[in-house]
Motif scaffolding. Structure first.
Motif, PDB file in Angstrom:
ATOM      1  N   PHE A 146       0.827  -1.203   0.000  1.00 22.62           N
ATOM      2  CA  PHE A 146       0.000   0.000   0.000  1.00 22.62           C
ATOM      3  C   PHE A 146       0.863   1.255   0.000  1.00 22.62           C
ATOM      4  O   PHE A 146       1.844   1.332   0.756  1.00 22.62           O
ATOM      5  CB  PHE A 146      -0.877   0.052   1.255  1.00 22.62           C
ATOM      6  N   THR A 147       0.466   2.230  -0.782  1.00 20.39           N
ATOM      7  CA  THR A 147       1.124   3.530  -0.707  1.00 20.39           C
ATOM      8  C   THR A 147       0.779   4.142   0.647  1.00 20.39           C
ATOM      9  O   THR A 147      -0.397   4.325   0.974  1.00 20.39           O
ATOM     10  CB  THR A 147       0.620   4.480  -1.812  1.00 20.39           C
ATOM     11  N   ARG A 148       1.803   4.444   1.450  1.00 23.54           N
ATOM     12  CA  ARG A 148       1.589   5.060   2.774  1.00 23.54           C
ATOM     13  C   ARG A 148       1.842   6.573   2.686  1.00 23.54           C
ATOM     14  O   ARG A 148       1.051   7.374   3.171  1.00 23.54           O
ATOM     15  CB  ARG A 148       2.522   4.398   3.787  1.00 23.54           C
ATOM     16  N   THR A 149       2.966   6.954   2.060  1.00 27.62           N
ATOM     17  CA  THR A 149       3.220   8.384   1.832  1.00 27.62           C
ATOM     18  C   THR A 149       3.616   8.572   0.379  1.00 27.62           C
ATOM     19  O   THR A 149       4.225   7.688  -0.248  1.00 27.62           O
ATOM     20  CB  THR A 149       4.359   8.947   2.721  1.00 27.62           C
ATOM     21  N   ARG A 176       8.802  -4.326   6.470  1.00 32.67           N
ATOM     22  CA  ARG A 176       7.582  -4.140   5.673  1.00 32.67           C
ATOM     23  C   ARG A 176       7.613  -2.848   4.877  1.00 32.67           C
ATOM     24  O   ARG A 176       6.697  -2.577   4.097  1.00 32.67           O
ATOM     25  CB  ARG A 176       6.358  -4.127   6.595  1.00 32.67           C
TER      26      ARG A 176
HETATM   27  C1  LIG Z   1      -2.978  -1.837  -3.197  1.00 33.82           C
HETATM   28  C2  LIG Z   1      -2.656  -3.260  -2.905  1.00 33.82           C
HETATM   29  C3  LIG Z   1      -3.818  -4.165  -2.505  1.00 33.82           C
HETATM   30  C4  LIG Z   1      -3.742  -5.604  -2.915  1.00 33.82           C
HETATM   31  C5  LIG Z   1      -4.152  -5.829  -4.318  1.00 33.82           C
HETATM   32  C6  LIG Z   1      -3.644  -7.096  -4.972  1.00 33.82           C
HETATM   33  C7  LIG Z   1      -3.478  -7.100  -6.446  1.00 33.82           C
HETATM   34  C8  LIG Z   1      -3.394  -5.756  -7.014  1.00 33.82           C
HETATM   35  C9  LIG Z   1      -2.996  -5.664  -8.435  1.00 33.82           C
HETATM   36  C10 LIG Z   1      -2.934  -4.452  -8.992  1.00 33.82           C
HETATM   37  C11 LIG Z   1      -3.307  -3.270  -8.208  1.00 33.82           C
HETATM   38  C12 LIG Z   1      -2.651  -2.013  -8.729  1.00 33.82           C
HETATM   39  C13 LIG Z   1      -2.936  -0.967  -7.733  1.00 33.82           C
HETATM   40  C14 LIG Z   1      -2.124   0.290  -7.947  1.00 33.82           C
HETATM   41  C15 LIG Z   1      -2.275   1.084  -6.706  1.00 33.82           C
HETATM   42  C16 LIG Z   1      -1.553   2.363  -6.719  1.00 33.82           C
HETATM   43  C17 LIG Z   1      -1.225   2.751  -5.317  1.00 33.82           C
HETATM   44  C18 LIG Z   1      -2.452   2.917  -4.461  1.00 33.82           C
HETATM   45  O1  LIG Z   1      -3.367   3.540  -4.843  1.00 33.82           O
HETATM   46  S1  LIG Z   1      -2.461   2.131  -2.934  1.00 33.82           S
HETATM   47  C19 LIG Z   1      -3.986   2.734  -2.216  1.00 33.82           C
HETATM   48  C20 LIG Z   1      -3.754   3.993  -1.445  1.00 33.82           C
HETATM   49  N1  LIG Z   1      -3.196   3.681  -0.157  1.00 33.82           N
HETATM   50  C21 LIG Z   1      -3.971   3.262   0.829  1.00 33.82           C
HETATM   51  O2  LIG Z   1      -5.175   3.163   0.730  1.00 33.82           O
HETATM   52  C22 LIG Z   1      -3.275   2.946   2.119  1.00 33.82           C
HETATM   53  C23 LIG Z   1      -4.088   3.388   3.337  1.00 33.82           C
HETATM   54  N2  LIG Z   1      -3.310   3.126   4.516  1.00 33.82           N
HETATM   55  C24 LIG Z   1      -3.336   1.911   5.129  1.00 33.82           C
HETATM   56  O3  LIG Z   1      -4.103   1.020   4.759  1.00 33.82           O
HETATM   57  C25 LIG Z   1      -2.379   1.694   6.257  1.00 33.82           C
HETATM   58  O4  LIG Z   1      -1.978   2.932   6.768  1.00 33.82           O
HETATM   59  C26 LIG Z   1      -1.115   0.910   5.809  1.00 33.82           C
HETATM   60  C27 LIG Z   1      -1.525  -0.515   5.352  1.00 33.82           C
HETATM   61  C28 LIG Z   1      -0.348   1.625   4.677  1.00 33.82           C
HETATM   62  C29 LIG Z   1      -0.145   0.783   6.976  1.00 33.82           C
HETATM   63  O5  LIG Z   1      -0.874   0.350   8.084  1.00 33.82           O
HETATM   64  P1  LIG Z   1      -0.253  -0.776   9.076  1.00 33.82           P
HETATM   65  O6  LIG Z   1      -1.044  -0.686  10.343  1.00 33.82           O
HETATM   66  O7  LIG Z   1      -0.182  -2.095   8.386  1.00 33.82           O
HETATM   67  O8  LIG Z   1       1.252  -0.329   9.258  1.00 33.82           O
HETATM   68  P2  LIG Z   1       1.953   0.528  10.405  1.00 33.82           P
HETATM   69  O9  LIG Z   1       2.289  -0.409  11.471  1.00 33.82           O
HETATM   70  O10 LIG Z   1       1.207   1.762  10.720  1.00 33.82           O
HETATM   71  O11 LIG Z   1       3.285   0.968   9.618  1.00 33.82           O
HETATM   72  C30 LIG Z   1       4.146  -0.014   9.060  1.00 33.82           C
HETATM   73  C31 LIG Z   1       5.566   0.449   9.212  1.00 33.82           C
HETATM   74  O12 LIG Z   1       5.721   1.694   8.480  1.00 33.82           O
HETATM   75  C32 LIG Z   1       6.170   2.745   9.396  1.00 33.82           C
HETATM   76  N3  LIG Z   1       5.567   3.991   8.936  1.00 33.82           N
HETATM   77  C33 LIG Z   1       4.251   4.251   8.824  1.00 33.82           C
HETATM   78  N4  LIG Z   1       4.076   5.493   8.379  1.00 33.82           N
HETATM   79  C34 LIG Z   1       5.310   6.015   8.192  1.00 33.82           C
HETATM   80  C35 LIG Z   1       5.754   7.258   7.710  1.00 33.82           C
HETATM   81  N5  LIG Z   1       4.903   8.199   7.315  1.00 33.82           N
HETATM   82  N6  LIG Z   1       7.097   7.442   7.620  1.00 33.82           N
HETATM   83  C36 LIG Z   1       7.981   6.471   8.001  1.00 33.82           C
HETATM   84  N7  LIG Z   1       7.586   5.258   8.464  1.00 33.82           N
HETATM   85  C37 LIG Z   1       6.271   5.054   8.553  1.00 33.82           C
HETATM   86  C38 LIG Z   1       5.696   2.303  10.768  1.00 33.82           C
HETATM   87  O13 LIG Z   1       6.449   2.913  11.798  1.00 33.82           O
HETATM   88  C39 LIG Z   1       5.925   0.798  10.664  1.00 33.82           C
HETATM   89  O14 LIG Z   1       7.297   0.593  10.781  1.00 33.82           O
HETATM   90  P3  LIG Z   1       7.880  -0.743  11.437  1.00 33.82           P
HETATM   91  O15 LIG Z   1       7.398  -1.919  10.629  1.00 33.82           O
HETATM   92  O16 LIG Z   1       7.347  -0.772  12.863  1.00 33.82           O
HETATM   93  O17 LIG Z   1       9.391  -0.559  11.354  1.00 33.82           O
END
Ligand SMILES: CCCCCCCC/C=C\CCCCCCCC(=O)SCCNC(=O)CCNC(=O)[C@H](O)C(C)(C)COP(=O)(O)OP(=O)(O)OC[C@H]1O[C@@H](n2cnc3c(N)ncnc32)[C@H](O)[C@@H]1OP(=O)(O)O
Length: 202
Positions: A146-149, A176
């Motif tokens: 997922f795009t986060r930032t 991750r």
């Molecule tokens: C899209 C894939 C789906 C599957 C599909 C399968 C087939 C697909 C085939 C073809 C598709 C083509 C699709 C193109 C798509 C283009 C791109 C988009 O449009 S993507 C949609 C827009 N993005 C969202 O909707 C995300 C919304 N946000 C979320 O759902 C969550 O916030 C998420 C999943 C991104 C993170 O949530 P957490 O709870 O899993 O993760 P936490 O624990 O908060 O953070 C993970 C790690 O990142 C760090 N982190 C978080 N934010 C940070 C930041 N701003 N700066 C630095 N580090 C950060 C944290 O400190 C943590 O680090 P540490 O693992 O502990 O080391």
């Protein structure tokens, strides 16, 4: 159950219809009054003719985005709003992916994407960069994230009517978290830069 949800000829027809819809969307922003009526009538006649006799569309190549069946037997259509030939919103990218790098070309983009006069809407600049960076992250990791930032810097306006290049690179993987950056260019001019973070599912 058939191996595919529709025939190749039907997939070609669907992509032809999407092309007509794209042209209509463009024509609606280019013509007015009687000229618009003639334009719409000519485009719908082309579609009617293809529906009446799909053999006239004999494919020079295979359809780009034929639907398929999922493992559970559901029909899956590529809906991607940037890359799917079947989605009339998609500006369509030609993309090359290798290792940690993606290079895509797009355009010339028509007026549906216009922000300031003659220039690409800034939100679409983000859409293009988000897609190419997501693609290179997917290619590198082998799974979706997922795009986060996504931090964008607009350096100069992006012209419509010219081919654009969008480049993306993976810069760091940390658990991750995958970091990527890239830019959108018109010729040699860097019009926008992007850097962001992609998070893999738990
Ligand atoms: C899209 C894939 C789906 C599957 C599909 C399968 C087939 C697909 C085939 C073809 C598709 C083509 C699709 C193109 C798509 C283009 C791109 C988009 O449009 S993507 C949609 C827009 N993005 C969202 O909707 C995300 C919304 N946000 C979320 O759902 C969550 O916030 C998420 C999943 C991104 C993170 O949530 P957490 O709870 O899993 O993760 P936490 O624990 O908060 O953070 C993970 C790690 O990142 C760090 N982190 C978080 N934010 C940070 C930041 N701003 N700066 C630095 N580090 C950060 C944290 O400190 C943590 O680090 P540490 O693992 O502990 O080391």
């Amino acid at each position: 159950m058939d191996a595919t949800p529709e025939t190749t000829a039907d997939s070609v027809l669907a992509e032809f219809a999407a092309g007509i819809c794209r042209r209509m969307a463009e024509g609606l922003l280019e013509h007015t009054g009687g000229e618009l009526r003639s334009f719409l009538s000519a485009e719908s006649a082309r579609l009617q003719a293809a529906l009446a006799d799909p053999a006239t569309l004999e494919p020079a190549e295979q359809p780009h985005d034929p639907p398929r069946f999922s493992r559970k037997g559901h029909v899956v259509i590529n809906t991607n709003p940037v890359t799917s030939h079947r989605n009339v919103l998609a500006p369509l990218l030609t993309e090359k992916l290798e290792d940690d790098r993606a290079v895509a070309t797009v355009g010339p983009l028509p007026r549906q994407y216009q922000g300031p006069r003659g220039m690409l809407h800034g939100g679409y600049v983000g859409v293009l960069l988000d897609q190419v960076l997501w693609d290179v992250v997917f290619h590198r990791l082998g799974h979706a994230s997922f795009t986060r930032t996504l931090n964008l810097t607009y350096e100069s306006p992006v012209p419509l009517g010219e081919e654009l290049t969008v480049e993306g690179r993976v810069t760091k993987i940390d658990g991750r978290k995958t970091f990527a950056e890239g830019e959108l260019r018109s010729g040699d001019t860097v019009c926008a830069r992007a850097e962001g973070l992609w998070v893999s599912p738990r």
